[in-house]
Design a protein around this motif. Structure first.
Motif, PDB file in Angstrom:
ATOM      1  N   SER A  57       0.816  -1.221   0.000  1.00  0.00           N
ATOM      2  CA  SER A  57       0.000   0.000   0.000  1.00  0.00           C
ATOM      3  C   SER A  57       0.847   1.267   0.000  1.00  0.00           C
ATOM      4  O   SER A  57       0.308   2.359  -0.145  1.00  0.00           O
ATOM      5  N   GLY A  58       2.148   1.127   0.177  1.00  0.00           N
ATOM      6  CA  GLY A  58       3.020   2.301   0.194  1.00  0.00           C
ATOM      7  C   GLY A  58       2.682   3.251   1.322  1.00  0.00           C
ATOM      8  O   GLY A  58       2.671   4.461   1.140  1.00  0.00           O
ATOM      9  N   CYS A  59       2.405   2.726   2.498  1.00  0.00           N
ATOM     10  CA  CYS A  59       2.009   3.542   3.647  1.00  0.00           C
ATOM     11  C   CYS A  59       2.970   3.364   4.812  1.00  0.00           C
ATOM     12  O   CYS A  59       3.557   2.305   4.988  1.00  0.00           O
ATOM     13  N   VAL A  60       3.079   4.416   5.612  1.00  0.00           N
ATOM     14  CA  VAL A  60       3.856   4.394   6.840  1.00  0.00           C
ATOM     15  C   VAL A  60       2.881   4.563   8.003  1.00  0.00           C
ATOM     16  O   VAL A  60       2.036   5.458   7.987  1.00  0.00           O
ATOM     17  N   ARG A  79       0.323  10.922  12.629  1.00  0.00           N
ATOM     18  CA  ARG A  79       1.689  11.417  12.388  1.00  0.00           C
ATOM     19  C   ARG A  79       1.913  12.821  12.942  1.00  0.00           C
ATOM     20  O   ARG A  79       3.025  13.182  13.259  1.00  0.00           O
ATOM     21  N   GLU A  80       0.837  13.605  13.111  1.00  0.00           N
ATOM     22  CA  GLU A  80       1.013  14.952  13.667  1.00  0.00           C
ATOM     23  C   GLU A  80       1.449  14.915  15.128  1.00  0.00           C
ATOM     24  O   GLU A  80       1.928  15.911  15.655  1.00  0.00           O
ATOM     25  N   GLU A  88      11.364  13.015   9.953  1.00  0.00           N
ATOM     26  CA  GLU A  88      12.408  13.342   8.970  1.00  0.00           C
ATOM     27  C   GLU A  88      13.341  12.157   8.774  1.00  0.00           C
ATOM     28  O   GLU A  88      13.740  11.844   7.650  1.00  0.00           O
ATOM     29  N   ARG A  89      13.708  11.490   9.855  1.00  0.00           N
ATOM     30  CA  ARG A  89      14.568  10.310   9.754  1.00  0.00           C
ATOM     31  C   ARG A  89      13.916   9.231   8.902  1.00  0.00           C
ATOM     32  O   ARG A  89      14.560   8.599   8.066  1.00  0.00           O
ATOM     33  N   ILE A  90      12.617   9.012   9.096  1.00  0.00           N
ATOM     34  CA  ILE A  90      11.895   8.004   8.324  1.00  0.00           C
ATOM     35  C   ILE A  90      11.903   8.388   6.850  1.00  0.00           C
ATOM     36  O   ILE A  90      12.164   7.543   5.980  1.00  0.00           O
ATOM     37  N   ARG A  91      11.663   9.654   6.531  1.00  0.00           N
ATOM     38  CA  ARG A  91      11.695  10.093   5.126  1.00  0.00           C
ATOM     39  C   ARG A  91      13.075   9.903   4.520  1.00  0.00           C
ATOM     40  O   ARG A  91      13.212   9.482   3.366  1.00  0.00           O
ATOM     41  N   MET A  92      14.125  10.179   5.291  1.00  0.00           N
ATOM     42  CA  MET A  92      15.494   9.980   4.794  1.00  0.00           C
ATOM     43  C   MET A  92      15.764   8.500   4.523  1.00  0.00           C
ATOM     44  O   MET A  92      16.368   8.155   3.500  1.00  0.00           O
ATOM     45  N   GLU A 104       5.531   8.935   3.378  1.00  0.00           N
ATOM     46  CA  GLU A 104       5.473   9.117   4.834  1.00  0.00           C
ATOM     47  C   GLU A 104       4.329  10.062   5.203  1.00  0.00           C
ATOM     48  O   GLU A 104       3.751   9.945   6.279  1.00  0.00           O
ATOM     49  N   ARG A 105       3.980  10.966   4.316  1.00  0.00           N
ATOM     50  CA  ARG A 105       2.935  11.955   4.588  1.00  0.00           C
ATOM     51  C   ARG A 105       1.534  11.461   4.191  1.00  0.00           C
ATOM     52  O   ARG A 105       0.550  12.116   4.465  1.00  0.00           O
TER      53      ARG A 105
END
Length: 108
Positions: A57-60, A79-80, A88-92, A104-105
């Motif tokens: 599903s491409g979800c976090v 996530r908020e 940010e670490r997860i996105r990196m 991630e968003r």
């Protein structure tokens, strides 16, 4: 991150013979691959989180983990409510693994 090292995933390829992005996450610090998902644990500033990426599903998803010995169950959190540096670490990590960090968003 509280756990180090990679797990399985080093030889994973997708249906087209391309390297599976989950293999890239498995190489990142603390990430562990289980089937079509990858998980990492984070502990900092008194909070504990489990972060999961689901490839189909491409979800976090973010889970708040109770304190050691708390006897409670982890619960999903928005996530908020997750610290910005962790997000940010997860996105990196996603980007380094060849996964679009914008997932991630993505809202469920």
């Amino acid at each position: 991150m509280s756990e180090g090292g990679a797990s399985d995933g080093e030889d994973r390829v997708d249906a087209e013979g391309e390297r599976d992005p989950l293999a890239g996450l498995a190489e990142r610090e603390g990430w562990h691959v289980e089937g079509a998902a990858a998980r990492v644990h984070y502990e900092g500033e008194g909070d504990r989180y489990s972060v999961e990426y689901y490839a189909p599903s491409g979800c976090v998803l973010y889970w708040k983990v109770p304190p050691e010995g708390g006897g409670e169950t982890a619960v999903p959190v928005g996530r908020e409510t997750v610290p910005g540096p962790l997000r940010e670490r997860i996105r990196m990590d996603l980007d380094a693994a060849g996964i679009d960090p914008e997932v991630e968003r993505r809202s469920l």
